[in-house]
Design a protein around this motif. Structure first.
Motif, PDB file in Angstrom:
ATOM      1  N   ASN A 131       1.738  20.772   5.145  1.00 24.95           N
ATOM      2  CA  ASN A 131       0.326  20.248   5.472  1.00 24.95           C
ATOM      3  C   ASN A 131      -0.151  20.498   6.594  1.00 24.95           C
ATOM      4  O   ASN A 131      -1.564  20.785   6.973  1.00 24.95           O
ATOM      5  CB  ASN A 131       0.138  18.627   5.129  1.00 24.95           C
ATOM      6  CG  ASN A 131      -0.238  18.420   3.503  1.00 24.95           C
ATOM      7  OD1 ASN A 131      -0.815  19.367   3.138  1.00 24.95           O
ATOM      8  ND2 ASN A 131       0.037  17.232   3.164  1.00 24.95           N
ATOM      9  N   ASN A 169      -7.845  18.326  -4.070  1.00 26.25           N
ATOM     10  CA  ASN A 169      -6.775  17.748  -3.433  1.00 26.25           C
ATOM     11  C   ASN A 169      -5.380  17.247  -4.337  1.00 26.25           C
ATOM     12  O   ASN A 169      -5.752  17.285  -5.548  1.00 26.25           O
ATOM     13  CB  ASN A 169      -6.786  16.658  -2.377  1.00 26.25           C
ATOM     14  CG  ASN A 169      -7.652  15.395  -3.087  1.00 26.25           C
ATOM     15  OD1 ASN A 169      -7.152  14.927  -3.923  1.00 26.25           O
ATOM     16  ND2 ASN A 169      -8.575  14.807  -2.338  1.00 26.25           N
ATOM     17  N   GLY A 170      -4.290  16.972  -3.669  1.00 24.09           N
ATOM     18  CA  GLY A 170      -3.135  16.777  -4.684  1.00 24.09           C
ATOM     19  C   GLY A 170      -3.251  15.394  -5.343  1.00 24.09           C
ATOM     20  O   GLY A 170      -2.835  15.251  -6.343  1.00 24.09           O
ATOM     21  N   THR A 171      -3.619  14.222  -4.481  1.00 21.47           N
ATOM     22  CA  THR A 171      -3.813  12.954  -5.289  1.00 21.47           C
ATOM     23  C   THR A 171      -4.728  13.065  -6.333  1.00 21.47           C
ATOM     24  O   THR A 171      -4.566  12.328  -7.187  1.00 21.47           O
ATOM     25  CB  THR A 171      -4.174  12.055  -3.884  1.00 21.47           C
ATOM     26  OG1 THR A 171      -3.298  11.782  -2.879  1.00 21.47           O
ATOM     27  CG2 THR A 171      -4.456  10.615  -4.583  1.00 21.47           C
ATOM     28  N   ASN A 201      -3.152  14.686  -9.076  1.00 17.74           N
ATOM     29  CA  ASN A 201      -2.116  13.875 -10.023  1.00 17.74           C
ATOM     30  C   ASN A 201      -2.839  12.871 -10.666  1.00 17.74           C
ATOM     31  O   ASN A 201      -2.710  12.470 -12.047  1.00 17.74           O
ATOM     32  CB  ASN A 201      -1.344  13.178  -8.840  1.00 17.74           C
ATOM     33  CG  ASN A 201       0.013  14.195  -8.298  1.00 17.74           C
ATOM     34  OD1 ASN A 201       0.129  15.014  -8.899  1.00 17.74           O
ATOM     35  ND2 ASN A 201       0.425  13.437  -7.166  1.00 17.74           N
ATOM     36  N   HIS A 233       5.196  10.253  -4.678  1.00 13.88           N
ATOM     37  CA  HIS A 233       4.052  10.334  -3.765  1.00 13.88           C
ATOM     38  C   HIS A 233       3.070   9.275  -4.561  1.00 13.88           C
ATOM     39  O   HIS A 233       2.417   8.610  -3.934  1.00 13.88           O
ATOM     40  CB  HIS A 233       3.460  11.757  -3.706  1.00 13.88           C
ATOM     41  CG  HIS A 233       2.474  11.758  -2.581  1.00 13.88           C
ATOM     42  ND1 HIS A 233       1.157  11.845  -2.746  1.00 13.88           N
ATOM     43  CD2 HIS A 233       2.667  12.201  -1.228  1.00 13.88           C
ATOM     44  CE1 HIS A 233       0.317  12.072  -1.860  1.00 13.88           C
ATOM     45  NE2 HIS A 233       1.333  12.286  -0.937  1.00 13.88           N
ATOM     46  N   GLU A 263      -0.332   7.464  -2.298  1.00 19.40           N
ATOM     47  CA  GLU A 263      -1.497   7.661  -2.832  1.00 19.40           C
ATOM     48  C   GLU A 263      -2.486   6.352  -2.845  1.00 19.40           C
ATOM     49  O   GLU A 263      -3.543   6.294  -3.313  1.00 19.40           O
ATOM     50  CB  GLU A 263      -1.498   8.246  -4.356  1.00 19.40           C
ATOM     51  CG  GLU A 263      -0.831   9.544  -4.144  1.00 19.40           C
ATOM     52  CD  GLU A 263      -0.693  10.612  -5.285  1.00 19.40           C
ATOM     53  OE1 GLU A 263      -1.392  10.127  -6.195  1.00 19.40           O
ATOM     54  OE2 GLU A 263      -0.367  11.683  -5.317  1.00 19.40           O
ATOM     55  N   THR A 299       8.672  14.507  -9.776  1.00 23.94           N
ATOM     56  CA  THR A 299       8.098  15.420  -8.679  1.00 23.94           C
ATOM     57  C   THR A 299       9.197  16.489  -8.630  1.00 23.94           C
ATOM     58  O   THR A 299      10.265  16.200  -8.367  1.00 23.94           O
ATOM     59  CB  THR A 299       8.077  14.745  -7.412  1.00 23.94           C
ATOM     60  OG1 THR A 299       7.364  13.402  -7.627  1.00 23.94           O
ATOM     61  CG2 THR A 299       7.389  15.566  -6.364  1.00 23.94           C
ATOM     62  N   GLU A 348      10.134  14.543  -3.051  1.00 27.27           N
ATOM     63  CA  GLU A 348       9.839  13.996  -1.564  1.00 27.27           C
ATOM     64  C   GLU A 348      10.846  14.031  -0.925  1.00 27.27           C
ATOM     65  O   GLU A 348      10.738  13.837   0.418  1.00 27.27           O
ATOM     66  CB  GLU A 348       9.196  12.618  -1.713  1.00 27.27           C
ATOM     67  CG  GLU A 348       7.844  12.312  -2.629  1.00 27.27           C
ATOM     68  CD  GLU A 348       8.059  12.548  -4.015  1.00 27.27           C
ATOM     69  OE1 GLU A 348       9.095  12.555  -4.843  1.00 27.27           O
ATOM     70  OE2 GLU A 348       6.933  12.627  -4.654  1.00 27.27           O
ATOM     71  N   ALA A 400       3.260  19.388  -6.194  1.00 27.41           N
ATOM     72  CA  ALA A 400       2.544  19.791  -4.905  1.00 27.41           C
ATOM     73  C   ALA A 400       3.622  20.907  -4.191  1.00 27.41           C
ATOM     74  O   ALA A 400       2.878  21.873  -3.633  1.00 27.41           O
ATOM     75  CB  ALA A 400       2.525  18.560  -4.120  1.00 27.41           C
ATOM     76  N   ARG A 401       4.915  20.916  -4.654  1.00 28.08           N
ATOM     77  CA  ARG A 401       5.591  21.935  -3.990  1.00 28.08           C
ATOM     78  C   ARG A 401       6.766  22.644  -4.954  1.00 28.08           C
ATOM     79  O   ARG A 401       7.664  23.024  -4.884  1.00 28.08           O
ATOM     80  CB  ARG A 401       6.608  21.403  -2.955  1.00 28.08           C
ATOM     81  CG  ARG A 401       5.916  20.678  -1.651  1.00 28.08           C
ATOM     82  CD  ARG A 401       6.719  20.221  -0.452  1.00 28.08           C
ATOM     83  NE  ARG A 401       6.073  19.709   0.491  1.00 28.08           N
ATOM     84  CZ  ARG A 401       5.616  18.562   0.809  1.00 28.08           C
ATOM     85  NH1 ARG A 401       5.906  17.586  -0.234  1.00 28.08           N
ATOM     86  NH2 ARG A 401       4.708  18.072   1.693  1.00 28.08           N
ATOM     87  N   LYS A 417       0.077  22.972   0.263  1.00 29.85           N
ATOM     88  CA  LYS A 417       1.314  23.052   1.341  1.00 29.85           C
ATOM     89  C   LYS A 417       1.885  24.437   1.242  1.00 29.85           C
ATOM     90  O   LYS A 417       2.747  24.806   1.795  1.00 29.85           O
ATOM     91  CB  LYS A 417       2.183  22.018   0.614  1.00 29.85           C
ATOM     92  CG  LYS A 417       1.617  20.739   0.772  1.00 29.85           C
ATOM     93  CD  LYS A 417       2.526  19.899  -0.021  1.00 29.85           C
ATOM     94  CE  LYS A 417       2.132  18.122  -0.174  1.00 29.85           C
ATOM     95  NZ  LYS A 417       0.653  18.063   0.419  1.00 29.85           N
TER      96      LYS A 417
HETATM   97  C1  PLP Z   1       4.830  15.086  -3.470  1.00 31.26           C
HETATM   98  C2  PLP Z   1       3.368  15.155  -3.096  1.00 31.26           C
HETATM   99  N1  PLP Z   1       2.212  15.151  -4.122  1.00 31.26           N
HETATM  100  C3  PLP Z   1       1.080  15.313  -3.925  1.00 31.26           C
HETATM  101  C4  PLP Z   1       0.570  15.471  -2.527  1.00 31.26           C
HETATM  102  C5  PLP Z   1      -0.821  15.683  -2.291  1.00 31.26           C
HETATM  103  O1  PLP Z   1      -1.232  14.705  -1.618  1.00 31.26           O
HETATM  104  P1  PLP Z   1      -3.014  14.919  -0.787  1.00 31.26           P
HETATM  105  O2  PLP Z   1      -3.750  14.140  -1.757  1.00 31.26           O
HETATM  106  O3  PLP Z   1      -2.692  14.637   0.572  1.00 31.26           O
HETATM  107  O4  PLP Z   1      -3.471  16.501  -1.161  1.00 31.26           O
HETATM  108  C6  PLP Z   1       1.483  15.487  -1.536  1.00 31.26           C
HETATM  109  C7  PLP Z   1       1.000  15.579  -0.268  1.00 31.26           C
HETATM  110  O5  PLP Z   1       1.790  15.176   0.799  1.00 31.26           O
HETATM  111  C8  PLP Z   1       2.914  15.435  -1.862  1.00 31.26           C
HETATM  112  O6  PLP Z   1       3.760  15.203  -0.800  1.00 31.26           O
END
Ligand code: PLP
Length: 349
Positions: free
Chosen positions: A13, A64-66, A69, A90, A95, A143, A147, A176-177, A210
């Protein structure tokens, strides 16, 4: 030796955007285009996602990722349902409670090993089904990669989806990855299809930020009926970008010519190089070979403090003294050589 660039190993990030992504943004910055995704870049992006998944999917881009999700879970959950996820996920840890607050739904964290949850843990949690005093498990969220920088095998995902579906749950992948996991599998785009399409995952948060994007995520629905409501939910959860073309253009740059796998594969390879360069400097067992783009060394706290004043990185699990070093699409062998020299210096003194 001088330190590597600031925060070089803090997070993928922390990396900038790939030059091709910036070029794509400049190209997209040409005249007017209709807002909210009614533009040629978004059409192209959607068809690229169909190609990548090898089947028609419904793609909703997000900011964004949050948010991605939350949007995916919003679409998959029914009322009075809960989300099963790993204790390290995450959505559970990082979040700020967004899924609970925005969706009004309970998250049920399950014990994990290396960030992965087991079929047995899911079956146990599904014991709540039918009990009117318990939130009803409605979605299983996994995930990939986790993580903890591990990956579920295709068979593990298949088995988890099977037990979830057999009990009426839908399955979400926080990807996210996902690019790192697919690159690690080494079967090109087929790996994604095996991992996500053939296993029966219902929806995936497909990460871009990412992996060299400036800021872009996607929610891809494999179970397209579930996307019908998501189109409206996206606005409600604040993920409908008006100038969508700039999100789409970033994804187009990443998905074309399978660059997403090249960039993530590079990050993974750099993590292997980082492991090779630093493992001999640490006690046996203090660092394990990476599966994707992160390593989790156990370091003496004082050494870690000194080292990260010089080149910052994050704590990971304070109970086990583990820190996280993470590589990215732009990590270079020279960054690693310089970082390893710092590790040698600090641990030697
Ligand atoms: C596993 C995972 N999911 C989702 C996210 C998305 O997060 P963000 O809202 O910061 O984009 C992250 C960011 O670090 C992550 O590691």
């Amino acid at each position: 030796m001088p330190p590597p660039p600031a925060c070089a190993f803090a997070s993928d990030n922390a990396a900038g955007a790939h030059p091709l992504v910036l070029e794509a943004l400049v190209d997209a910055n040409n005249g007017h285009a209709l807002a909210y995704g009614d533009d040629p870049w978004t059409r192209r992006c959607e068809s690229l996602f169909d190609e990548v998944f090898g089947t028609p999917v419904t793609t909703l881009l997000a900011v964004n990722g949050t948010g991605a999700n939350v949007l995916a879970l919003a679409a998959l959950l029914n009322q009075a349902e809960a989300v099963l996820c790993s204790d390290w996920s995450h959505i559970n840890v990082d979040e700020t409670g967004a899924p609970e607050r925005v969706l009004g739904a309970k998250l049920i964290p399950l014990p994990s090993t290396g960030g992965r949850i087991s079929v047995d843990a899911v079956i146990d949690a599904c014991g709540a089904l039918g009990n009117p005093h318990h939130a009803q498990p409605g979605v299983l969220s996994l995930t990939q990669s986790t993580e903890w920088g591990t990956c579920y095998s295709v068979d593990e995902i298949g088995a988890l989806v099977e037990v979830a579906h057999a009990r009426g749950l839908r399955v979400h992948l926080d990807g996210a990855r996902i690019a790192n996991a697919v690159a690690a599998l080494g079967r090109g785009v087929e790996g994604l299809r095996d991992m996500v399409v053939a296993t029966g995952v219902d929806a995936i948060s497909f990460g871009g930020t990412k992996n060299g994007l400036f800021g872009a995520e996607a929610v891809v629905f494999l179970e397209r009926d579930l996307a019908a409501r998501a189109v409206f939910l996206r606005k409600q959860v604040n993920q409908l970008a008006s100038k969508m073309r700039f999100i789409s253009a970033q994804f187009c740059a990443m998905l074309e010519d399978a660059r997403w796998l090249d960039w993530a594969g590079h990050a993974n390879e750099m993590a292997r190089t980082l492991h090779e360069a630093t493992a001999p400097l640490l006690p046996a067992g203090a660092i394990h070979p990476p599966e994707v783009n992160s390593v989790f060394p156990v370091l003496p706290a004082r050494a870690a403090e000194t080292l990260r004043e010089w080149c910052f990185f994050w704590d990971w699990d304070t109970s086990s003294g583990q820190y996280r070093w993470m590589t990215a699409w732009d990590t270079t062998p020279d960054d690693i050589a310089r970082f390893a020299a710092g590790v040698a210096h600090v641990l030697g003194s």
